[in-house]
Every structure is written in C-alpha cells, then in structure tokens.
Write a protein that holds these residues in place. Structure first.
Motif, PDB file in Angstrom:
ATOM      1  N   UNK A 133       0.808  -1.217   0.000  1.00  0.00           N
ATOM      2  CA  UNK A 133       0.000   0.000   0.000  1.00  0.00           C
ATOM      3  C   UNK A 133       0.835   1.258   0.000  1.00  0.00           C
ATOM      4  N   UNK A 134       2.068   1.164   0.493  1.00  0.00           N
ATOM      5  CA  UNK A 134       2.977   2.306   0.493  1.00  0.00           C
ATOM      6  C   UNK A 134       3.705   2.446  -0.845  1.00  0.00           C
ATOM      7  N   UNK A 135       3.982   1.318  -1.481  1.00  0.00           N
ATOM      8  CA  UNK A 135       4.748   1.327  -2.734  1.00  0.00           C
ATOM      9  C   UNK A 135       3.886   1.775  -3.912  1.00  0.00           C
ATOM     10  N   UNK A 136       2.709   1.186  -4.067  1.00  0.00           N
ATOM     11  CA  UNK A 136       1.883   1.414  -5.255  1.00  0.00           C
ATOM     12  C   UNK A 136       1.547   2.892  -5.415  1.00  0.00           C
ATOM     13  N   UNK A 137       1.645   3.385  -6.646  1.00  0.00           N
ATOM     14  CA  UNK A 137       1.347   4.794  -6.913  1.00  0.00           C
ATOM     15  C   UNK A 137       0.531   4.918  -8.186  1.00  0.00           C
ATOM     16  N   UNK A 138      -0.110   6.052  -8.342  1.00  0.00           N
ATOM     17  CA  UNK A 138      -0.743   6.361  -9.611  1.00  0.00           C
ATOM     18  C   UNK A 138       0.344   6.638 -10.646  1.00  0.00           C
ATOM     19  N   UNK A 139      -0.057   6.772 -11.905  1.00  0.00           N
ATOM     20  CA  UNK A 139       0.927   7.088 -12.931  1.00  0.00           C
ATOM     21  C   UNK A 139       1.571   8.432 -12.617  1.00  0.00           C
ATOM     22  N   UNK A 140       2.831   8.570 -12.952  1.00  0.00           N
ATOM     23  CA  UNK A 140       3.644   9.725 -12.568  1.00  0.00           C
ATOM     24  C   UNK A 140       3.000  11.046 -13.000  1.00  0.00           C
ATOM     25  N   UNK A 141       2.474  11.090 -14.230  1.00  0.00           N
ATOM     26  CA  UNK A 141       1.944  12.334 -14.780  1.00  0.00           C
ATOM     27  C   UNK A 141       0.604  12.738 -14.177  1.00  0.00           C
ATOM     28  N   UNK A 142      -0.028  11.852 -13.414  1.00  0.00           N
ATOM     29  CA  UNK A 142      -1.335  12.189 -12.839  1.00  0.00           C
ATOM     30  C   UNK A 142      -1.213  13.030 -11.578  1.00  0.00           C
ATOM     31  N   UNK A 143       0.003  13.169 -11.052  1.00  0.00           N
ATOM     32  CA  UNK A 143       0.226  13.984  -9.863  1.00  0.00           C
ATOM     33  C   UNK A 143       0.657  15.398 -10.261  1.00  0.00           C
ATOM     34  N   UNK A 144       0.249  16.385  -9.461  1.00  0.00           N
ATOM     35  CA  UNK A 144       0.854  17.705  -9.600  1.00  0.00           C
ATOM     36  C   UNK A 144       2.236  17.657  -8.962  1.00  0.00           C
ATOM     37  N   UNK A 145       3.057  18.645  -9.249  1.00  0.00           N
ATOM     38  CA  UNK A 145       4.402  18.698  -8.677  1.00  0.00           C
ATOM     39  C   UNK A 145       4.341  18.716  -7.147  1.00  0.00           C
ATOM     40  N   UNK A 146       3.421  19.498  -6.602  1.00  0.00           N
ATOM     41  CA  UNK A 146       3.292  19.578  -5.140  1.00  0.00           C
ATOM     42  C   UNK A 146       2.857  18.239  -4.550  1.00  0.00           C
ATOM     43  N   UNK A 147       1.942  17.548  -5.243  1.00  0.00           N
ATOM     44  CA  UNK A 147       1.496  16.238  -4.762  1.00  0.00           C
ATOM     45  C   UNK A 147       2.657  15.248  -4.741  1.00  0.00           C
ATOM     46  N   UNK A 148       3.441  15.233  -5.817  1.00  0.00           N
ATOM     47  CA  UNK A 148       4.571  14.307  -5.884  1.00  0.00           C
ATOM     48  C   UNK A 148       5.565  14.574  -4.760  1.00  0.00           C
ATOM     49  N   UNK A 149       5.917  15.851  -4.606  1.00  0.00           N
ATOM     50  CA  UNK A 149       6.900  16.197  -3.582  1.00  0.00           C
ATOM     51  C   UNK A 149       6.394  15.834  -2.188  1.00  0.00           C
ATOM     52  N   UNK A 150       5.118  16.069  -1.954  1.00  0.00           N
ATOM     53  CA  UNK A 150       4.542  15.760  -0.637  1.00  0.00           C
ATOM     54  C   UNK A 150       4.585  14.267  -0.365  1.00  0.00           C
ATOM     55  N   UNK A 151       4.162  13.476  -1.332  1.00  0.00           N
ATOM     56  CA  UNK A 151       4.124  12.026  -1.136  1.00  0.00           C
ATOM     57  C   UNK A 151       5.526  11.447  -0.962  1.00  0.00           C
ATOM     58  N   UNK A 152       6.464  11.961  -1.721  1.00  0.00           N
ATOM     59  CA  UNK A 152       7.829  11.439  -1.629  1.00  0.00           C
ATOM     60  C   UNK A 152       8.507  11.884  -0.331  1.00  0.00           C
ATOM     61  N   UNK A 153       8.103  13.028   0.208  1.00  0.00           N
ATOM     62  CA  UNK A 153       8.695  13.524   1.452  1.00  0.00           C
ATOM     63  C   UNK A 153       8.306  12.671   2.648  1.00  0.00           C
ATOM     64  N   UNK A 154       7.054  12.227   2.685  1.00  0.00           N
ATOM     65  CA  UNK A 154       6.600  11.489   3.874  1.00  0.00           C
ATOM     66  C   UNK A 154       6.579   9.978   3.673  1.00  0.00           C
ATOM     67  N   UNK A 155       6.764   9.500   2.423  1.00  0.00           N
ATOM     68  CA  UNK A 155       6.676   8.057   2.180  1.00  0.00           C
ATOM     69  C   UNK A 155       7.926   7.571   1.447  1.00  0.00           C
TER      70      UNK A 155
END
Length: 407
Positions: free
Chosen positions: A18-40
């Motif tokens: 559940x921590x590994x699986x992600x949506x496709x890279x382009x479906x995230x905004x830059x802020x969403x990506x940075x947030x998810x990668x910062x805490x996970x």
C-alpha cells in the motif's frame, strides 16, 4: 489467436504494498509528488523520480540509469521480492464510485501487436516510442501494464471468480478510496485453461497504453530479442469488455480565433441547431449533441445531419465531429496534440473545472460531448483508423509498482 504467458513478477512485500503502489507519474501535480515522496520513503515515485534524492531535475539516459539504481536498491532492501514460479495474477479494483474491475495480469505477445491481433485505436508519436524503448532497455523493467480488453468469456470469468474465493496476496486501500486485490494463479491446469481460451480469441484491443505497447514491440525487433526472450512480451492487464468504462474528454479553448462572439455563433449556426440554456448546465445525452460554455452561458448544439456526412466509423465519433466542424475550420486548431490553445479535461471533473477555467479567464470557450462506446472504439480499430487524441478517458486506471515485469 491471442498469446499470453505467465511470468515471475517482482512485487512489493505484503506489508509495504500500500505504500509502494502509486498512480501514474503524470497524474500527480508537482506539489502532490513532492509531498508524497517527502513522507513516504517506499513510494514507487522514488524510483521513477530519482532526482528527488538530490533535489535535481534529471532527464534522458542519466535519469534512466538512476531509475535503475533506485529500483535495485528497493530489491536489495527487500521492499521488492520476486515470485519463484511463473504466474498469472488476478487483479481486482473497487473504486469509490462503486465500479468493480476484474482481470488478469499476464505477459502479452509483441508479435500479436505486429500481426494486428492486438489492435490500436490511437496514433502514437515515433519520438515518444523510441524514448520509451530506450528507457525500458536501460532500466530493465516495466512497472505499469498495458490495459487490454477482450470479449467476455465464460471460462475465464469462472476461473477469476474461483481464484477470488481464496485469501488474496494483497488487499489494500489507497488515499483515493479505491481498494485493490491481487491473487496468484500458479496451478498449471488453470494457466493452460486460460491460455487455451485466449487462443480462441482472434482480436484483443488496446484500451490504454498505446505508447508502452509500441515501445515494447520496438524492443522485440531489437537484435537482443533473440537472446532475451522477455523482449518478445510485455506486461498487460486484460479485462473483459463489460468491465471497461469509457468516459469523454471535454475541450477548453483559449480564444475564438479572432472572431467576436456573434461572428462565431453565426458560423456555428450553419452546422448546428443552437439553443441558449443560460446559467443552467447542459449535459448532452446522445451522440452528435454537444454542450458549449461561453461568456457565462451554456448552450446545446445539435449537429445538422444533412450538412455533415458520416463517411466511415471515425466520422461518426463525436470527438472527430467536433474537430471537423468547429475546432479546425472555425477556431483554427489543426494539431490537436501540440496546439497550446487547447486543453483537455476528462468528464470526472467536467462540471466544476470547465466552468471555473472559463470564468477565471484562462480559457474562452468549452465543449462537452457524450462518451464513445466500446463498439465505436473496436469498429475504428478494425477499420485501421485512429481516433483524435484525448477521445477517451478509460478506466480502470492502474497502479505502478504493483507487479513488475523484468527484461
């Protein structure tokens, strides 16, 4: 005769899936990506965006090599494990809209792509195909399956249902409130039964992943294909046609191509019956009816069928109708892929996003339509024709990093 084979998937451990699986890279905004990668630290996003570790934006083969490094680190840390036996994988998605998708993750034949057993309904860009081929060869894996659809089959359905009676390998819910389940099929009898049924299917269709399948086909033609048999297949998620959900993309345009509102409406009148609906949102309910939002008002547009001729299956598609009657001749938008005056929003966000974008002044006009059908998609593919870009928004949307196919 469609050919699929089982494979030894590399997968996250049960405790971390559940921590590994992600949506496709382009479906995230830059802020969403940075947030998810910062805490996970386990997000698959860390693998496909390796520059985050160094606060650097990486491109090209330098990025590809670091993607490979991050992937190997996940394996070394035993976040990923590889199955001992080749398997098919029954994958079930239940989304927050109460839609359920059931299918099989397998390796599909690149030769079937060449022989047009796997049919396409969208054009691909040669440059993008070659880039992704280079990416796949460098990183050595594919983590997001191509979505393929096949005619409903009672035998395959029964095997999927029977498999789901057992305790799943995975059961986890994402923050978008969609729940994912995965079961392995290792039993040789069931594997052969599934393969036998697919051998009776003459045609399957790409629903999503045209560039991924085209790039995989290019790899299969590479000289290394004779040595690396894995190059001759690509990971796919095969679902029956009745499970596929097709939504429309609506169009936002930045300007009226130098026309006044009145001049534009007069040109439109020769092709459509136009009715001003005021501030009440209008949603078309049948083919060749369109919605339009302009200057704070909604309009309904009904195609004058005595004017427009349906010469083939593609010409019946509403995305093509809109292009041939309004976007190209009146608004001057010829290149639907690259013209910066046009933006596409899928119908999940249509009502709010379309109105907001236009009222804010970001765009001048918006168009909506009904979704294409699976029958249209198949008929266009069978005729060897290609839909305009963003003609369909297809579900399910798959997760990256759930099963990985190594080359």
């Amino acid at each position: 005769m469609a050919k699929i084979i089982p494979f030894k998937a590399v997968r996250p451990t049960r405790s971390k899936v559940g921590l590994v699986a992600s949506r496709s890279y382009d479906s995230y905004t830059l802020d969403e990506r940075d947030s998810r990668m910062s805490y996970n630290p386990y997000s698959f996003l860390h693998i496909i965006n390796p520059g985050f570790k160094y606060d650097q934006k990486l491109t090209g083969e330098e990025r590809y090599r670091l993607v490979r490094n991050r992937y190997l680190e996940f394996k070394e840390d035993e976040v990923f494990i590889q199955d001992d036996k080749p398997s098919f994988y029954v994958y079930r998605i239940e989304d927050r809209f109460d839609q359920v998708f059931n299918g099989i993750i397998a390796a599909s034949s690149a030769l079937d792509y060449e022989k047009d057993i796997i049919k396409k309904h969208e054009d691909t860009l040669e440059k993008k195909e070659k880039l992704f081929k280079t990416y796949l060869k460098t990183v050595g894996f594919n983590a997001e399956p191509v979505l393929l659809t096949y005619p409903d089959n009672a035998v395959i359905k029964d095997i999927i249902i029977e498999t789901q009676d057992a305790f799943p390998e995975y059961e986890f819910t994402m923050t978008y409130r969609d729940t994912h389940y995965l079961w392995k099929i290792e039993d040789e009898t069931k594997i052969q039964a599934i393969q036998k049924e697919f051998e009776t299917i003459n045609t399957i269709y790409i629903a999503d992943g045209h560039h991924r399948s085209a790039s995989s086909y290019l790899m299969s033609k590479d000289d290394l294909a004779n040595e690396k048999k894995s190059y001759n297949f690509f990971m796919s998620y095969l679902i029956p046609e009745s499970d596929l959900r097709i939504h429309e993309f609506n169009r936002l345009i930045k300007d009226l191509n130098g026309l006044t509102k009145e001049e534009f409406l007069i040109q439109l009148d020769s092709i459509f019956r136009i009715e001003n609906r005021g501030e009440l949102p209008y949603h078309p309910s049948k083919a060749h009816h369109f919605s339009m939002y302009l200057d704070g008002e909604f309009y309904s547009l009904y195609l004058r069928k005595t004017i427009y001729k349906f010469e083939n299956e593609l010409e019946k598609l509403d995305a093509q109708v809109l292009y041939k009657t309004i976007l190209k001749p009146i608004l001057g938008i010829d290149d639907l892929r690259n013209d910066e005056r046009i933006k596409y929003i899928h119908s999940r966000n249509e009502a709010v996003t379309l109105k907001t974008e236009i009222d804010s002044g970001n765009f001048k006009i918006g168009f909506g339509m009904v979704s294409a059908t699976i029958h249209q998609m198949k008929a266009i593919a069978d005729a060897g024709l290609k839909m305009p870009p963003k003609s369909t928004y297809i579900e399910p949307k798959l997760r990256s990093g759930l099963t990985i196919y190594e080359y």
